[in-house]
Write a protein that holds these residues in place. Structure first.
Motif, PDB file in Angstrom:
ATOM      1  N   SER A   1      -6.252   0.690  -7.553  1.00 15.45           N
ATOM      2  CA  SER A   1      -5.625   1.763  -6.765  1.00 15.45           C
ATOM      3  C   SER A   1      -5.204   1.282  -5.381  1.00 15.45           C
ATOM      4  O   SER A   1      -4.286   1.838  -4.772  1.00 15.45           O
ATOM      5  CB  SER A   1      -6.589   2.941  -6.620  1.00 15.45           C
ATOM      6  N   GLN A   2      -5.875   0.248  -4.885  1.00 16.28           N
ATOM      7  CA  GLN A   2      -5.589  -0.235  -3.540  1.00 16.28           C
ATOM      8  C   GLN A   2      -4.147  -0.701  -3.375  1.00 16.28           C
ATOM      9  O   GLN A   2      -3.575  -0.616  -2.285  1.00 16.28           O
ATOM     10  CB  GLN A   2      -6.553  -1.375  -3.189  1.00 16.28           C
TER      11      GLN A   2
ATOM     12  N   HIS B   1       0.820  -1.216   0.000  1.00 12.70           N
ATOM     13  CA  HIS B   1       0.000   0.000   0.000  1.00 12.70           C
ATOM     14  C   HIS B   1       0.856   1.268   0.000  1.00 12.70           C
ATOM     15  O   HIS B   1       0.593   2.214   0.737  1.00 12.70           O
ATOM     16  CB  HIS B   1      -0.977  -0.025   1.180  1.00 12.70           C
TER      17      HIS B   1
ATOM     18  N   ASN C   1     -10.965   1.135  -8.055  1.00 11.33           N
ATOM     19  CA  ASN C   1     -10.518   1.205  -6.661  1.00 11.33           C
ATOM     20  C   ASN C   1      -9.691  -0.004  -6.261  1.00 11.33           C
ATOM     21  O   ASN C   1      -8.768   0.100  -5.440  1.00 11.33           O
ATOM     22  CB  ASN C   1     -11.726   1.338  -5.733  1.00 11.33           C
TER      23      ASN C   1
ATOM     24  N   VAL D   1      -9.726   2.371  -0.477  1.00  7.90           N
ATOM     25  CA  VAL D   1      -9.098   3.626  -0.892  1.00  7.90           C
ATOM     26  C   VAL D   1     -10.030   4.822  -0.858  1.00  7.90           C
ATOM     27  O   VAL D   1      -9.576   5.964  -0.812  1.00  7.90           O
ATOM     28  CB  VAL D   1      -8.457   3.501  -2.298  1.00  7.90           C
TER      29      VAL D   1
ATOM     30  N   GLY E   1      -2.461   2.563  -2.738  1.00 13.44           N
ATOM     31  CA  GLY E   1      -3.185   3.483  -1.870  1.00 13.44           C
ATOM     32  C   GLY E   1      -3.343   2.943  -0.466  1.00 13.44           C
ATOM     33  O   GLY E   1      -3.156   1.758  -0.197  1.00 13.44           O
TER      34      GLY E   1
END
Length: 286
Positions: A228-229, A180, A225, A211, A232
């Motif tokens: 992106s995790q 992350h 998402n 996120v 993030g």
């Protein structure tokens, strides 16, 4: 992990055997009889936790959650629980994610650290002050517990600054890399390619994704998402708070251990928390 389910529940046994076939090795044998070192292998750890959680959920009697959420890897389990992802598709994505993350870990020496009893804003400020290297807030677990992630020198430097700022503890964690954080960027392309080839259904209930820490029901946004995790932060505190604001009064953790139950109780003592874990597998099996 999950052995009593396999031994006593026909559906669980079929799902474990399906997982063995999908992964190309008998992960069930490692989960039931493997050593600690076996379970720590990259291709085993994440799929094993995923399988224990998801198979326990799928063997419940007609589970109908009003909302779901998962912490990091657990978000894939949450997406099976709300029918966004099919079991087999989610397992394939988890396996790809695990291997991609391992490659990213090997590319740069990196780590994570738990910071206790320091305000989130102060942790964020200290991470932002280290401009010559990478260290970022990674897991907002509960008030007073935040995990940071980055290169080894940057995390070590941040830990010293956290202690000087009044943190009760700033402890390096025994993990393989900086999950992350931007250091996971090399893994994103591989996961994104796999996600784009996978069917994402309209969920049966909202998922509160790490996120964004809010309810999401649009499959396209869920995909975005999930990608992106990797780089993030896991905004678990904020996600649980959003679920409570949207009406959640009872949380049931499904899977190994009670970690999330403890975190939720620290986030809000007024909600009911319980779990379906190893100790209750016999009940599920019946």
């Amino acid at each position: 992990m999950g052995k009593s389910l396999y031994d006593n529940n026909a559906r669980a046994k079929a799902l474990f055997e399906q997982a063995n076939e999908i992964l190309g090795f008998r992960i069930s044998d490692i989960m039931f009889n493997g050593t600690e070192e076996d379970l720590k292998r990259t291709e085993v750890t994440q799929p094993a936790v995923f399988l224990h959680s998801v198979i326990a959920f799928l063997c419940l009697d007609n589970p109908r959650p009003d909302m779901t959420a998962g912490h990091s890897l657990g978000e894939f389990s949450a997406l099976v629980a709300n029918n966004t992802l099919a079991f087999e598709d989610a397992l394939r994505l988890v396996a790809i994610r695990a291997n991609a993350m391992q490659k990213a870990c090997e590319a740069t020496p990196s780590t994570m650290a738990a910071v206790l009893a320091l305000d989130d804003a102060k942790v964020e400020e200290i991470c932002a002050s280290i401009t010559d290297d990478i260290v970022v807030p990674a897991n907002y677990n509960c008030p007073g517990q935040l995990v940071i992630s980055g290169t080894v020198p940057a995390v070590e430097k941040a830990c010293e600054l956290m202690k000087a700022a009044g943190a009760k503890r700033a402890l390096i964690l025994p993990v393989g890399g900086a999950f992350h954080s931007p250091l996971m960027a090399p893994a994103q392309a591989e996961l994104q390619a796999a996600i784009e080839k996978t069917t994402f259904n309209t969920p049966s209930c909202p998922v509160y994704q790490n996120v964004v820490a809010k309810a999401v029901t649009d499959p396209a946004e869920i995909r975005k998402n999930l990608i992106s995790q990797l780089t993030g932060a896991v905004r678990w505190t904020q996600s649980v708070q959003a679920m409570i604001a949207d009406g959640a009064k009872r949380f049931t953790e499904v899977g190994p251990g009670k970690v999330l139950q403890g975190l939720i109780q620290k986030i809000d003592k007024n909600v009911t928390v319980d779990g379906i874990s190893t100790g209750l597998e016999e009940a599920i099996a019946k």
